[in-house]
Design a protein around this motif. Structure first.
Motif, PDB file in Angstrom:
ATOM      1  N   TRP A  93       9.742  69.935  93.324  1.00  0.00           N
ATOM      2  CA  TRP A  93      10.464  68.969  92.462  1.00  0.00           C
ATOM      3  C   TRP A  93      11.377  68.099  93.320  1.00  0.00           C
ATOM      4  CZ3 TRP A  93      10.131  67.168  87.724  1.00  0.00           C
ATOM      5  CH2 TRP A  93      11.216  66.431  87.194  1.00  0.00           C
ATOM      6  N   HIS A  94      11.292  66.788  93.083  1.00  0.00           N
ATOM      7  CA  HIS A  94      12.142  65.828  93.793  1.00  0.00           C
ATOM      8  C   HIS A  94      13.127  65.238  92.778  1.00  0.00           C
ATOM      9  CE1 HIS A  94      12.672  61.852  96.157  1.00  0.00           C
ATOM     10  NE2 HIS A  94      13.389  62.817  96.740  1.00  0.00           N
ATOM     11  N   GLY A  95      14.420  65.583  92.931  1.00  0.00           N
ATOM     12  CA  GLY A  95      15.430  65.233  91.925  1.00  0.00           C
ATOM     13  C   GLY A  95      16.033  63.856  92.098  1.00  0.00           C
ATOM     14  N   GLY A  96      15.450  63.010  92.955  1.00  0.00           N
ATOM     15  CA  GLY A  96      15.982  61.672  93.146  1.00  0.00           C
ATOM     16  C   GLY A  96      14.896  60.703  93.562  1.00  0.00           C
ATOM     17  N   VAL A  97      15.326  59.570  94.110  1.00  0.00           N
ATOM     18  CA  VAL A  97      14.406  58.548  94.604  1.00  0.00           C
ATOM     19  C   VAL A  97      14.798  58.247  96.035  1.00  0.00           C
ATOM     20  CG1 VAL A  97      13.636  56.158  94.351  1.00  0.00           C
ATOM     21  CG2 VAL A  97      14.051  57.548  92.317  1.00  0.00           C
ATOM     22  N   ASP A  98      13.765  58.130  96.925  1.00  0.00           N
ATOM     23  CA  ASP A  98      14.022  57.819  98.334  1.00  0.00           C
ATOM     24  C   ASP A  98      13.755  56.341  98.599  1.00  0.00           C
ATOM     25  OD1 ASP A  98      14.647  60.431  98.791  1.00  0.00           O
ATOM     26  OD2 ASP A  98      12.627  60.984  99.519  1.00  0.00           O
ATOM     27  N   PHE A  99      14.718  55.730  99.345  1.00  0.00           N
ATOM     28  CA  PHE A  99      14.549  54.349  99.791  1.00  0.00           C
ATOM     29  C   PHE A  99      14.605  54.346 101.313  1.00  0.00           C
ATOM     30  CE2 PHE A  99      16.093  53.773  95.490  1.00  0.00           C
ATOM     31  CZ  PHE A  99      15.336  52.708  95.022  1.00  0.00           C
ATOM     32  N   ALA A 100      13.517  53.910 101.936  1.00  0.00           N
ATOM     33  CA  ALA A 100      13.448  53.868 103.402  1.00  0.00           C
ATOM     34  C   ALA A 100      13.861  52.488 103.891  1.00  0.00           C
ATOM     35  CB  ALA A 100      12.039  54.199 103.870  1.00  0.00           C
ATOM     36  N   TYR A 112      18.609  58.953  96.747  1.00  0.00           N
ATOM     37  CA  TYR A 112      19.469  58.441  95.671  1.00  0.00           C
ATOM     38  C   TYR A 112      19.246  59.252  94.409  1.00  0.00           C
ATOM     39  CZ  TYR A 112      21.321  55.116  92.208  1.00  0.00           C
ATOM     40  OH  TYR A 112      22.023  54.517  91.185  1.00  0.00           O
ATOM     41  N   GLU A 113      20.344  59.825  93.892  1.00  0.00           N
ATOM     42  CA  GLU A 113      20.268  60.615  92.665  1.00  0.00           C
ATOM     43  C   GLU A 113      21.219  60.040  91.617  1.00  0.00           C
ATOM     44  OE1 GLU A 113      21.097  64.726  93.220  1.00  0.00           O
ATOM     45  OE2 GLU A 113      19.445  65.057  94.646  1.00  0.00           O
ATOM     46  N   VAL A 114      20.814  60.201  90.359  1.00  0.00           N
ATOM     47  CA  VAL A 114      21.680  59.882  89.213  1.00  0.00           C
ATOM     48  C   VAL A 114      21.853  61.155  88.410  1.00  0.00           C
ATOM     49  CG1 VAL A 114      21.954  58.529  87.113  1.00  0.00           C
ATOM     50  CG2 VAL A 114      20.919  57.484  89.131  1.00  0.00           C
ATOM     51  N   LEU A 115      23.106  61.523  88.165  1.00  0.00           N
ATOM     52  CA  LEU A 115      23.398  62.738  87.402  1.00  0.00           C
ATOM     53  C   LEU A 115      24.145  62.350  86.117  1.00  0.00           C
ATOM     54  CD1 LEU A 115      24.001  63.394  90.681  1.00  0.00           C
ATOM     55  CD2 LEU A 115      24.076  65.713  89.722  1.00  0.00           C
ATOM     56  N   LYS A 116      23.704  62.958  85.024  1.00  0.00           N
ATOM     57  CA  LYS A 116      24.360  62.757  83.739  1.00  0.00           C
ATOM     58  C   LYS A 116      24.841  64.102  83.228  1.00  0.00           C
ATOM     59  CE  LYS A 116      23.839  60.366  79.340  1.00  0.00           C
ATOM     60  NZ  LYS A 116      22.934  59.543  78.497  1.00  0.00           N
ATOM     61  N   ARG A 138      23.609  66.960  85.396  1.00  0.00           N
ATOM     62  CA  ARG A 138      22.182  67.244  85.521  1.00  0.00           C
ATOM     63  C   ARG A 138      21.471  66.012  86.057  1.00  0.00           C
ATOM     64  NH1 ARG A 138      19.830  69.639  80.063  1.00  0.00           N
ATOM     65  NH2 ARG A 138      18.047  69.845  81.505  1.00  0.00           N
ATOM     66  N   GLN A 139      20.493  66.255  86.971  1.00  0.00           N
ATOM     67  CA  GLN A 139      19.743  65.157  87.566  1.00  0.00           C
ATOM     68  C   GLN A 139      18.840  64.516  86.509  1.00  0.00           C
ATOM     69  OE1 GLN A 139      17.752  67.438  90.572  1.00  0.00           O
ATOM     70  NE2 GLN A 139      19.303  67.031  92.140  1.00  0.00           N
ATOM     71  N   VAL A 140      18.875  63.179  86.439  1.00  0.00           N
ATOM     72  CA  VAL A 140      18.023  62.447  85.515  1.00  0.00           C
ATOM     73  C   VAL A 140      17.226  61.422  86.326  1.00  0.00           C
ATOM     74  CG1 VAL A 140      19.563  62.735  83.540  1.00  0.00           C
ATOM     75  CG2 VAL A 140      19.842  60.750  85.031  1.00  0.00           C
ATOM     76  N   ASN A 141      16.206  60.862  85.711  1.00  0.00           N
ATOM     77  CA  ASN A 141      15.348  59.894  86.383  1.00  0.00           C
ATOM     78  C   ASN A 141      16.126  58.617  86.699  1.00  0.00           C
ATOM     79  OD1 ASN A 141      13.305  58.321  87.346  1.00  0.00           O
ATOM     80  ND2 ASN A 141      11.958  58.595  85.570  1.00  0.00           N
ATOM     81  N   PRO A 142      16.261  58.225  87.964  1.00  0.00           N
ATOM     82  CA  PRO A 142      17.015  57.018  88.306  1.00  0.00           C
ATOM     83  C   PRO A 142      16.267  55.717  88.010  1.00  0.00           C
ATOM     84  CG  PRO A 142      16.923  58.562  90.154  1.00  0.00           C
ATOM     85  CD  PRO A 142      15.897  58.990  89.161  1.00  0.00           C
ATOM     86  N   HIS A 143      14.942  55.780  87.735  1.00  0.00           N
ATOM     87  CA  HIS A 143      14.149  54.563  87.583  1.00  0.00           C
ATOM     88  C   HIS A 143      14.681  53.638  86.482  1.00  0.00           C
ATOM     89  CE1 HIS A 143      10.907  55.411  90.470  1.00  0.00           C
ATOM     90  NE2 HIS A 143      11.054  56.699  90.130  1.00  0.00           N
ATOM     91  N   PRO A 144      15.054  54.143  85.285  1.00  0.00           N
ATOM     92  CA  PRO A 144      15.573  53.212  84.266  1.00  0.00           C
ATOM     93  C   PRO A 144      16.831  52.474  84.726  1.00  0.00           C
ATOM     94  CG  PRO A 144      14.972  55.300  83.268  1.00  0.00           C
ATOM     95  CD  PRO A 144      14.912  55.509  84.746  1.00  0.00           C
ATOM     96  N   TYR A 145      17.660  53.127  85.537  1.00  0.00           N
ATOM     97  CA  TYR A 145      18.873  52.484  86.039  1.00  0.00           C
ATOM     98  C   TYR A 145      18.560  51.504  87.175  1.00  0.00           C
ATOM     99  CZ  TYR A 145      21.101  56.298  83.499  1.00  0.00           C
ATOM    100  OH  TYR A 145      21.489  57.184  82.537  1.00  0.00           O
ATOM    101  N   ILE A 146      17.551  51.830  87.972  1.00  0.00           N
ATOM    102  CA  ILE A 146      17.213  50.958  89.100  1.00  0.00           C
ATOM    103  C   ILE A 146      16.650  49.621  88.606  1.00  0.00           C
ATOM    104  CG2 ILE A 146      15.668  50.706  91.085  1.00  0.00           C
ATOM    105  CD1 ILE A 146      15.887  53.768  91.457  1.00  0.00           C
ATOM    106  N   TYR A 147      15.822  49.678  87.574  1.00  0.00           N
ATOM    107  CA  TYR A 147      15.091  48.482  87.169  1.00  0.00           C
ATOM    108  C   TYR A 147      15.774  47.702  86.036  1.00  0.00           C
ATOM    109  CZ  TYR A 147      11.316  50.281  90.042  1.00  0.00           C
ATOM    110  OH  TYR A 147      10.579  50.737  91.104  1.00  0.00           O
ATOM    111  N   ARG A 148      16.860  48.217  85.464  1.00  0.00           N
ATOM    112  CA  ARG A 148      17.467  47.447  84.383  1.00  0.00           C
ATOM    113  C   ARG A 148      18.343  46.321  84.966  1.00  0.00           C
ATOM    114  NH1 ARG A 148      21.873  51.328  81.334  1.00  0.00           N
ATOM    115  NH2 ARG A 148      23.233  51.820  83.097  1.00  0.00           N
ATOM    116  N   ALA A 149      18.479  45.279  84.190  1.00  0.00           N
ATOM    117  CA  ALA A 149      19.168  44.076  84.653  1.00  0.00           C
ATOM    118  C   ALA A 149      20.669  44.327  84.770  1.00  0.00           C
ATOM    119  CB  ALA A 149      18.913  42.905  83.697  1.00  0.00           C
ATOM    120  N   ARG A 150      21.240  43.749  85.799  1.00  0.00           N
ATOM    121  CA  ARG A 150      22.689  43.821  86.020  1.00  0.00           C
ATOM    122  C   ARG A 150      23.410  42.940  85.005  1.00  0.00           C
ATOM    123  NH1 ARG A 150      26.018  47.138  88.139  1.00  0.00           N
ATOM    124  NH2 ARG A 150      24.602  47.399  89.913  1.00  0.00           N
TER     125      ARG A 150
END
Length: 308
Positions: free
Chosen positions: A205-212, A288-292, A295-307
């Protein structure tokens, strides 16, 4: 006119004849004599006693009247000066109120608030029952105008304070709004969820997203918050953790160098670390992890939503 005299011892009587006009003469004497005495006494006192009203007394009265007239004139002058000063103050306060109204309208327009509570341009709503005919109109006094202006200023101040708080809340909400990537340059190298472990090859299980990216490139905060951890942690290497409020936190792992300390307040886009490969890592990247609520949650909705 006769007067009868009786003798009680001998029992004789005697009659005296009195002239007819004697009583009138006696009455006149009794009335005239006091008047003559009074007039004589007044004449003697006026003739020989020193007069009570002299030129010196008149001069003193005149000096006193002149002094009072000067005081009245001075008071009138001071009153007129104070009224002029208060009038200028009132005009200045009205001008300031006009500028406050203009500022309030501008702030409401900029903030995009559609609320009748912040109608700075409109006049005050007034009303009341019809008065009886023939009742005289009394114009408002200077103090009443000043009191009304003070009340209006207090209302405007309350409205501006509320508006300021709303804008501050919106700004804080915008700053703490989690969105975007934690890097300036780079690419996503691993997604959230199940994957093959890069070291063992087993499903893990990978609890975050990796950016190289390039070694030493900037790692930035994706929202404003407070740094709650900055240092070494097993598996993460050098890690930065930021609390954004409302139960939301973010983690930035495998850093080459940490740029913040615990307790620092960071804003959106601030550099919090430099990309590296510390800890359990195969190359330069940021985990990069997002915790709510912890608890670790999927960061993708936060990464792709508009600022915002």
């Amino acid at each position: 006119m006769n007067i009868i005299l009786l003798n009680s011892k001998r029992g004789h009587s005697r009659t005296l004849s009195v002239p007819r006009h004697l009583p009138v003469i006696l009455l006149a004497v009794l009335m005239v004599v006091p008047v003559l005495v009074g007039v004589g006494a007044y004449w003697v006192s006026y003739r020989w006693a020193p007069p009570s009203y002299t030129d010196a007394v008149a001069a003193r009265f005149q000096d006193h009247l002149d002094a009072q007239a000067h005081e009245v004139s001075e008071l009138k002058r001071l009153s007129e000066e104070q009224i002029r000063a208060l009038t200028l103050k009132l005009a200045d306060a009205q001008a300031r109120l006009t500028r406050l109204d203009a500022l309030g309208e501008r702030l409401v327009d900029v903030a995009g608030i559609d609320s009748e509570e912040f109608d700075f341009g409109g006049g005050m709503a007034v009303g009341g029952p019809e008065t009886e005919e023939g009742s005289a109109f009394t114009p408002p006094s200077f103090l009443e105008e000043l009191s009304a202006l003070t009340e209006t200023l207090e209302r405007r101040e309350q409205q501006l304070n509320i508006l300021e708080n709303l804008l501050a809340d919106r700004h804080l909400e915008s700053e703490t709004f989690l969105a975007g990537r934690p890097i300036v340059h780079g690419w996503m190298s691993s997604r959230f969820g199940r994957r093959a472990d890069p070291f063992t090859g087993k499903l893990a299980w990978h609890g975050g997203v990796d950016f190289a990216g390039k070694d030493g490139s900037d790692v930035v905060a994706t929202a404003a918050g407070v740094v709650t951890f900055a240092g070494e942690r097993t598996g993460y290497g050098k890690l930065v953790e930021i609390n954004h409020g409302n139960g939301i936190s973010t983690r930035y792992g495998h850093a080459k160098e940490v740029s913040v300390e615990v307790g620092d307040i960071v804003r959106t886009g601030d550099v919090v670390a430099l990309m590296g490969s510390t800890g359990r890592s195969t190359g330069p990247h940021v985990h990069y992890e997002v915790l709510k609520d912890g608890r670790q949650v999927n960061p993708h909705p936060y990464i792709y939503r508009a600022r915002r």
